[in-house]
Design a protein around this motif. Structure first.
Motif, mmCIF file in Angstrom:
data_model
loop_
_atom_site.group_PDB
_atom_site.id
_atom_site.type_symbol
_atom_site.label_atom_id
_atom_site.label_comp_id
_atom_site.label_asym_id
_atom_site.label_seq_id
_atom_site.Cartn_x
_atom_site.Cartn_y
_atom_site.Cartn_z
ATOM 1 N N VAL A 46 20.827 -69.495 17.268
ATOM 2 C CA VAL A 46 20.526 -68.767 16.196
ATOM 3 C C VAL A 46 18.863 -69.177 15.992
ATOM 4 C CG1 VAL A 46 20.573 -67.537 14.392
ATOM 5 C CG2 VAL A 46 22.933 -67.339 15.933
ATOM 6 N N GLU A 65 25.987 -65.367 14.363
ATOM 7 C CA GLU A 65 25.018 -64.190 13.832
ATOM 8 C C GLU A 65 23.746 -64.727 13.128
ATOM 9 O OE1 GLU A 65 25.919 -59.711 14.362
ATOM 10 O OE2 GLU A 65 26.169 -59.682 12.625
ATOM 11 N N VAL A 84 18.466 -58.935 13.909
ATOM 12 C CA VAL A 84 19.202 -59.599 13.905
ATOM 13 C C VAL A 84 19.885 -60.834 15.522
ATOM 14 C CG1 VAL A 84 22.233 -59.597 13.998
ATOM 15 C CG2 VAL A 84 20.866 -57.948 12.446
ATOM 16 N N THR A 121 22.411 -62.790 17.821
ATOM 17 C CA THR A 121 23.235 -63.065 17.955
ATOM 18 C C THR A 121 24.139 -64.021 19.046
ATOM 19 O OG1 THR A 121 24.031 -60.949 17.318
ATOM 20 C CG2 THR A 121 25.764 -61.926 18.209
ATOM 21 N N TRP A 150 22.799 -64.564 24.436
ATOM 22 C CA TRP A 150 22.306 -64.742 23.281
ATOM 23 C C TRP A 150 22.029 -62.894 23.163
ATOM 24 C CZ3 TRP A 150 16.770 -62.486 23.365
ATOM 25 C CH2 TRP A 150 16.425 -63.317 24.524
#
Length: 166
Positions: A68, A90, A101, A103, A131
């Motif tokens: 991330v 996340e 967002v 993830t 991802w």
């Protein structure tokens, strides 16, 4: 004195052609083992680098790693982690131009299960190896050269009741 024919492990006589092929393969296999065993330590820098400090975009064609923090850095934000689980991580990014967002998944199978579940809701996603980035389609198109991946549009399901249901 006549030579005894060589016999293989099954008791059959080995042909000369098979013996020659086997002898020819041996040096190639030895070379492969040496090359594999002597691979340099070029991965050390990548393992020791701080993923949160990555800000430069990779060269075209390079796929973003499944972290991330690294993906957020490549897109110009510092992600706020909101889910930390065995199956996924996340993070949320809030920027002046977009909210999105990121993830990531420890294995591809978790990403596939997540996409299957997200298919119910529909939407457009930038999907890479382990991802997914969720954002508006124009934002995803802007991120694609930096991250790689594929823009995927999921249909969603129709909320209408099934025929005959009352």
């Amino acid at each position: 004195m006549a030579q005894q024919p060589q016999r293989g492990h099954t008791g059959r006589t080995l042909s000369t052609a098979r013996l020659v092929r086997g002898a020819a393969l041996l040096p190639g296999l030895a070379l492969l083992v040496l090359l594999t065993a002597c691979g340099g330590g070029t991965e050390t820098a990548a393992v020791n680098s701080d993923p949160a400090k990555v800000t430069a975009a990779p060269a075209a064609g390079v796929v973003a790693p499944a972290k991330v923090e690294v993906i957020a850095g490549l897109t110009g934000c510092e992600a706020e982690i909101r889910i930390e689980a065995d199956e996924l991580r996340e993070g949320v990014c809030h920027t002046e131009t977009a909210d999105y967002v990121i993830t990531t998944f420890p294995a591809e199978r978790y990403k596939l299960a997540w996409l299957d579940a997200a298919g119910v809701y529909g939407g457009t996603y930038l999907v890479g190896e382990r991802w997914v980035v969720s954002a508006r389609p124009d934002v995803l198109q802007r991120f694609r050269p930096k991250l790689g991946g594929t823009v995927r549009r999921l249909r969603g399901t129709d909320p209408a009741p099934a025929p005959g249901a009352s």
